[in-house]
Design an enzyme around this catalytic site. Structure first.
Site, PDB file in Angstrom:
ATOM      1  N   TYR A 148      -2.202   0.617  10.319  1.00  0.00           N
ATOM      2  CA  TYR A 148      -1.807   0.013   9.035  1.00  0.00           C
ATOM      3  C   TYR A 148      -0.399  -0.565   9.144  1.00  0.00           C
ATOM      4  CZ  TYR A 148      -0.164   0.148   4.119  1.00  0.00           C
ATOM      5  OH  TYR A 148       0.370  -0.136   2.894  1.00  0.00           O
ATOM      6  N   ALA A 149       0.529   0.266   9.586  1.00  0.00           N
ATOM      7  CA  ALA A 149       1.929  -0.175   9.676  1.00  0.00           C
ATOM      8  C   ALA A 149       2.074  -1.277  10.723  1.00  0.00           C
ATOM      9  CB  ALA A 149       2.825   1.011  10.029  1.00  0.00           C
ATOM     10  N   LYS A 152       0.706  -4.545   9.271  1.00  0.00           N
ATOM     11  CA  LYS A 152       1.639  -5.089   8.269  1.00  0.00           C
ATOM     12  C   LYS A 152       2.884  -5.655   8.962  1.00  0.00           C
ATOM     13  CE  LYS A 152       0.121  -3.597   3.976  1.00  0.00           C
ATOM     14  NZ  LYS A 152       0.052  -4.367   2.739  1.00  0.00           N
ATOM     15  N   ASN A 177       6.588   4.173  -2.008  1.00  0.00           N
ATOM     16  CA  ASN A 177       5.875   5.146  -2.848  1.00  0.00           C
ATOM     17  C   ASN A 177       6.009   4.891  -4.347  1.00  0.00           C
ATOM     18  OD1 ASN A 177       6.511   6.573  -0.092  1.00  0.00           O
ATOM     19  ND2 ASN A 177       4.761   7.643  -0.946  1.00  0.00           N
ATOM     20  N   ALA A 199      -2.117  11.424  -6.832  1.00  0.00           N
ATOM     21  CA  ALA A 199      -3.480  11.564  -7.379  1.00  0.00           C
ATOM     22  C   ALA A 199      -4.079  12.912  -6.976  1.00  0.00           C
ATOM     23  CB  ALA A 199      -4.356  10.418  -6.897  1.00  0.00           C
ATOM     24  N   GLY A 217       4.270  20.528   3.998  1.00  0.00           N
ATOM     25  CA  GLY A 217       4.879  19.822   2.859  1.00  0.00           C
ATOM     26  C   GLY A 217       6.383  19.660   2.964  1.00  0.00           C
ATOM     27  N   ARG A 221       9.667  12.068   0.611  1.00  0.00           N
ATOM     28  CA  ARG A 221       9.419  10.706   0.148  1.00  0.00           C
ATOM     29  C   ARG A 221      10.365  10.407  -1.002  1.00  0.00           C
ATOM     30  NH1 ARG A 221       6.732  11.028   4.141  1.00  0.00           N
ATOM     31  NH2 ARG A 221       4.590  10.308   4.492  1.00  0.00           N
TER      32      ARG A 221
HETATM   33  P1  NAD Z   1      -4.697  -0.793  -4.522  1.00  0.00           P
HETATM   34  O1  NAD Z   1      -5.713  -0.277  -3.566  1.00  0.00           O
HETATM   35  O2  NAD Z   1      -4.592  -0.139  -5.845  1.00  0.00           O
HETATM   36  O3  NAD Z   1      -4.944  -2.356  -4.777  1.00  0.00           O
HETATM   37  C1  NAD Z   1      -5.513  -3.218  -3.835  1.00  0.00           C
HETATM   38  C2  NAD Z   1      -6.494  -4.120  -4.569  1.00  0.00           C
HETATM   39  O4  NAD Z   1      -7.092  -5.014  -3.610  1.00  0.00           O
HETATM   40  C3  NAD Z   1      -7.666  -3.333  -5.209  1.00  0.00           C
HETATM   41  O5  NAD Z   1      -7.767  -3.622  -6.585  1.00  0.00           O
HETATM   42  C4  NAD Z   1      -8.892  -3.819  -4.456  1.00  0.00           C
HETATM   43  O6  NAD Z   1     -10.064  -3.905  -5.265  1.00  0.00           O
HETATM   44  C5  NAD Z   1      -8.439  -5.197  -3.979  1.00  0.00           C
HETATM   45  N1  NAD Z   1      -9.247  -5.619  -2.837  1.00  0.00           N
HETATM   46  C6  NAD Z   1      -9.469  -4.947  -1.681  1.00  0.00           C
HETATM   47  N2  NAD Z   1     -10.307  -5.635  -0.903  1.00  0.00           N
HETATM   48  C7  NAD Z   1     -10.600  -6.760  -1.585  1.00  0.00           C
HETATM   49  C8  NAD Z   1     -11.446  -7.879  -1.291  1.00  0.00           C
HETATM   50  N3  NAD Z   1     -12.122  -7.966  -0.146  1.00  0.00           N
HETATM   51  N4  NAD Z   1     -11.542  -8.876  -2.204  1.00  0.00           N
HETATM   52  C9  NAD Z   1     -10.884  -8.785  -3.393  1.00  0.00           C
HETATM   53  N5  NAD Z   1     -10.088  -7.757  -3.721  1.00  0.00           N
HETATM   54  C10 NAD Z   1      -9.941  -6.756  -2.821  1.00  0.00           C
HETATM   55  O7  NAD Z   1      -3.297  -0.761  -3.770  1.00  0.00           O
HETATM   56  P2  NAD Z   1      -1.824  -0.863  -4.379  1.00  0.00           P
HETATM   57  O8  NAD Z   1      -1.226   0.477  -4.366  1.00  0.00           O
HETATM   58  O9  NAD Z   1      -1.849  -1.644  -5.625  1.00  0.00           O
HETATM   59  O10 NAD Z   1      -1.091  -1.703  -3.224  1.00  0.00           O
HETATM   60  C11 NAD Z   1      -1.002  -3.108  -3.274  1.00  0.00           C
HETATM   61  C12 NAD Z   1      -0.294  -3.618  -2.007  1.00  0.00           C
HETATM   62  O11 NAD Z   1       0.978  -3.007  -1.882  1.00  0.00           O
HETATM   63  C13 NAD Z   1      -1.028  -3.331  -0.713  1.00  0.00           C
HETATM   64  O12 NAD Z   1      -0.797  -4.382   0.177  1.00  0.00           O
HETATM   65  C14 NAD Z   1      -0.369  -2.079  -0.193  1.00  0.00           C
HETATM   66  O13 NAD Z   1      -0.486  -1.972   1.204  1.00  0.00           O
HETATM   67  C15 NAD Z   1       1.052  -2.321  -0.627  1.00  0.00           C
HETATM   68  N6  NAD Z   1       1.785  -1.060  -0.796  1.00  0.00           N
HETATM   69  C16 NAD Z   1       1.650  -0.316  -1.908  1.00  0.00           C
HETATM   70  C17 NAD Z   1       2.389   0.844  -2.048  1.00  0.00           C
HETATM   71  C18 NAD Z   1       2.362   1.686  -3.282  1.00  0.00           C
HETATM   72  O14 NAD Z   1       3.294   2.456  -3.486  1.00  0.00           O
HETATM   73  N7  NAD Z   1       1.355   1.587  -4.135  1.00  0.00           N
HETATM   74  C19 NAD Z   1       3.230   1.243  -1.027  1.00  0.00           C
HETATM   75  C20 NAD Z   1       3.310   0.482   0.109  1.00  0.00           C
HETATM   76  C21 NAD Z   1       2.599  -0.678   0.214  1.00  0.00           C
HETATM   77  C1  UGA Z   2       1.209   5.685   1.755  1.00  0.00           C
HETATM   78  C2  UGA Z   2       0.812   4.315   2.271  1.00  0.00           C
HETATM   79  O1  UGA Z   2       0.027   4.384   3.360  1.00  0.00           O
HETATM   80  C3  UGA Z   2       1.992   3.479   2.611  1.00  0.00           C
HETATM   81  O2  UGA Z   2       1.644   2.143   2.854  1.00  0.00           O
HETATM   82  C4  UGA Z   2       2.913   3.354   1.530  1.00  0.00           C
HETATM   83  O3  UGA Z   2       4.117   2.811   2.005  1.00  0.00           O
HETATM   84  C5  UGA Z   2       3.185   4.675   0.925  1.00  0.00           C
HETATM   85  O4  UGA Z   2       2.002   5.434   0.649  1.00  0.00           O
HETATM   86  C6  UGA Z   2       3.837   4.381  -0.351  1.00  0.00           C
HETATM   87  O5  UGA Z   2       3.233   4.580  -1.396  1.00  0.00           O
HETATM   88  O6  UGA Z   2       4.939   3.836  -0.283  1.00  0.00           O
HETATM   89  P1  UGA Z   2       2.369   8.008   2.389  1.00  0.00           P
HETATM   90  O7  UGA Z   2       3.769   8.006   1.872  1.00  0.00           O
HETATM   91  O8  UGA Z   2       2.153   8.859   3.589  1.00  0.00           O
HETATM   92  O9  UGA Z   2       1.878   6.505   2.715  1.00  0.00           O
HETATM   93  O10 UGA Z   2       1.442   8.411   1.184  1.00  0.00           O
HETATM   94  P2  UGA Z   2       0.725   9.704   0.585  1.00  0.00           P
HETATM   95  O11 UGA Z   2      -0.699   9.680   0.966  1.00  0.00           O
HETATM   96  O12 UGA Z   2       1.041   9.686  -0.854  1.00  0.00           O
HETATM   97  O13 UGA Z   2       1.385  10.961   1.295  1.00  0.00           O
HETATM   98  C7  UGA Z   2       2.708  11.366   1.069  1.00  0.00           C
HETATM   99  C8  UGA Z   2       2.918  12.674   1.797  1.00  0.00           C
HETATM  100  O14 UGA Z   2       2.202  13.717   1.118  1.00  0.00           O
HETATM  101  C9  UGA Z   2       2.406  12.703   3.232  1.00  0.00           C
HETATM  102  O15 UGA Z   2       3.308  13.454   3.997  1.00  0.00           O
HETATM  103  C10 UGA Z   2       1.078  13.449   3.140  1.00  0.00           C
HETATM  104  O16 UGA Z   2       0.738  14.112   4.316  1.00  0.00           O
HETATM  105  C11 UGA Z   2       1.359  14.428   2.017  1.00  0.00           C
HETATM  106  N1  UGA Z   2       0.194  14.893   1.223  1.00  0.00           N
HETATM  107  C12 UGA Z   2      -0.690  14.009   0.716  1.00  0.00           C
HETATM  108  C13 UGA Z   2       0.067  16.256   0.961  1.00  0.00           C
HETATM  109  O17 UGA Z   2       0.859  17.078   1.438  1.00  0.00           O
HETATM  110  N2  UGA Z   2      -0.954  16.679   0.169  1.00  0.00           N
HETATM  111  C14 UGA Z   2      -1.859  15.823  -0.372  1.00  0.00           C
HETATM  112  O18 UGA Z   2      -2.767  16.295  -1.112  1.00  0.00           O
HETATM  113  C15 UGA Z   2      -1.727  14.454  -0.099  1.00  0.00           C
END
Ligand code: NAD
Ligand code: UGA
Length: 340
Positions: A148-149, A152, A177, A199, A217, A221
């Site tokens: 993934y990383a 990206k 996050n 979640a 744990g 973050r």
């Molecule tokens: P998310 O999974 O909630 O949203 C992604 C959306 O893309 C979903 O609604 C999904 O239905 C849509 N999607 C996936 N495949 C598709 C397809 N083939 N056609 C049309 N739609 C499609 O994720 P998010 O948390 O909103 O993240 C959005 C972006 O930000 C991503 O690129 C993610 O990697 C990046 N990001 C998010 C976080 C975070 O804190 N949420 C952290 C790091 C990076």
């Molecule tokens: C995820 C995404 O993959 C990254 O792209 C994104 O940058 C990041 O979230 C983000 O939101 O910024 P990560 O931070 O590892 O990466 O996301 P989580 O799955 O929320 O995990 C956070 C930490 O909690 C990790 O160390 C994981 O191992 C831990 N975790 C997760 C638990 O200890 N218990 C759980 O039930 C779930």
């Protein structure tokens, strides 16, 4: 301005479009394969198009041609997916995203690419992650979590190279996050893998199930309120110094270990509901929770001085960030399905 948002139906997209509707300054067209999280989000300046971009390349190309700015939020964004189906991750997050970038180049449109804090990898043993000076350090190929990383990072490098060549205007953001309403999805008690940490812990509080602490744990973050991040987007959209630049969006003041977060969320849950949670905290290995091929970042501390210099400041701390996200999930209409 006419904004086209790919992935508008996700966590970030649904919150961003809500913010843009409230601002009322731009026309927004959003594409997603699902509109589940967009229920009740409507406005005269917002149009939704349901499409799977992997099957709608001509449509996507045409829609880019009619937009002024393109925002790409489409990706698989959960570590459990990187570990279980890495080919799907690179197919969507790199190859499909690359096509969106190519449409922007073809039609001369500005691209807002959402990347990830995870591009820094294991870089942050000391100090904060900085866009210009931090090295990006990935783990072994056999730990497929890093696909993934790595995907990206490569996408960022190609977009930047086009910027240098002068055929693409871009802004790359690296989210740290983000948390808020409509974050991922809730899961039944004792689920492993699946959504991101908020979640999981929220689901445990609602079901009374255990909170799993992956590898103890102790990893840390920094969490960012989704509303702060939408405000950051508006600043970046308007600011000339955001062109052809990369920005961290994070909140260093919220740095916390995952174990501390579990306890903090239990306290907040009691404050919000008046019910004392009694969840068991269970330590599990990364492999047991996510499957073979998982590896983790010990800490992910953002340096946000670059975005601060454009006038942005995260205004909401840990308490407000998690209270707002928890309140949304306390609505029985949101959580009923996991208790059934
Ligand atoms: P998310 O999974 O909630 O949203 C992604 C959306 O893309 C979903 O609604 C999904 O239905 C849509 N999607 C996936 N495949 C598709 C397809 N083939 N056609 C049309 N739609 C499609 O994720 P998010 O948390 O909103 O993240 C959005 C972006 O930000 C991503 O690129 C993610 O990697 C990046 N990001 C998010 C976080 C975070 O804190 N949420 C952290 C790091 C990076
Ligand atoms: C995820 C995404 O993959 C990254 O792209 C994104 O940058 C990041 O979230 C983000 O939101 O910024 P990560 O931070 O590892 O990466 O996301 P989580 O799955 O929320 O995990 C956070 C930490 O909690 C990790 O160390 C994981 O191992 C831990 N975790 C997760 C638990 O200890 N218990 C759980 O039930 C779930």
């Amino acid at each position: 301005m006419k904004l086209l948002i790919f992935g508008v139906g996700g966590f970030i997209g649904s919150n961003l479009v809500e913010h843009l509707i409230a601002e009322g300054e731009h026309e927004v067209i959003g594409i997603d394969q699902s509109d589940e999280k967009l229920a009740g989000i409507e406005g005269p300046n917002f149009t939704f198009v349901e499409a799977d971009i992997t099957k709608s390349h001509d449509l996507a190309d045409e829609m880019v041609s009619k937009a002024d700015v393109v925002v790409d939020l489409i990706a698989y964004a959960n570590p459990s997916i990187y570990v279980a189906t890495p080919i799907d991750v690179v197919q969507l997050n790199f190859f499909e995203n690359m096509k969106i970038a190519e449409y922007c180049i073809k039609h001369g449109k500005r691209l807002f690419q959402y990347s990830t804090s995870e591009v820094y990898g294991k870089a942050g043993r000391d100090g904060f992650y900085n866009e210009e000076t931090s090295d990006l350090i990935m783990g072994p190929v056999t730990k497929q979590r890093w696909i993934y990383a790595a995907g990206k990072q490569y996408l960022e490098r190609i977009i930047h190279a086009h910027g240098l060549r002068g055929d693409l205007e871009y802004t790359i953001v690296r989210p740290f996050n983000f948390v808020g309403p409509r974050f991922d999805y809730l899961v039944p008690a004792e689920t492993k893998g699946g959504p991101r940490v908020f979640a999981h812990f929220m689901s445990a509080l609602l079901t009374g199930g255990p909170m799993y602490l992956v590898d103890g744990g102790n990893q840390r973050r920094s969490f960012t309120h989704i509303q702060d991040t939408s405000e950051a987007f508006s600043i970046l959209l308007d600011h000339p110094q955001a062109i052809n630049q990369i920005f961290n969006i994070g909140n260093p003041a919220t740095d916390i270990s995952i174990k501390e977060l579990a306890i903090f969320m239990m306290e907040l849950y009691e404050e919000l509901t008046g019910k004392k949670p009694n969840n068991e905290l269970i330590e599990v290995s990364g492999e047991e929770f996510y499957g073979e091929g998982y590896e983790d970042m010990n800490r992910v501390p953002p340096d946000i001085s670059k975005l601060r210099s454009l006038g942005w400041e995260p205004k909401r701390g840990l308490r407000e960030t998690f209270s707002d996200a928890m309140r949304y999930n306390l609505d029985p209409a949101v959580h009923a399905s996991i208790l059934a």
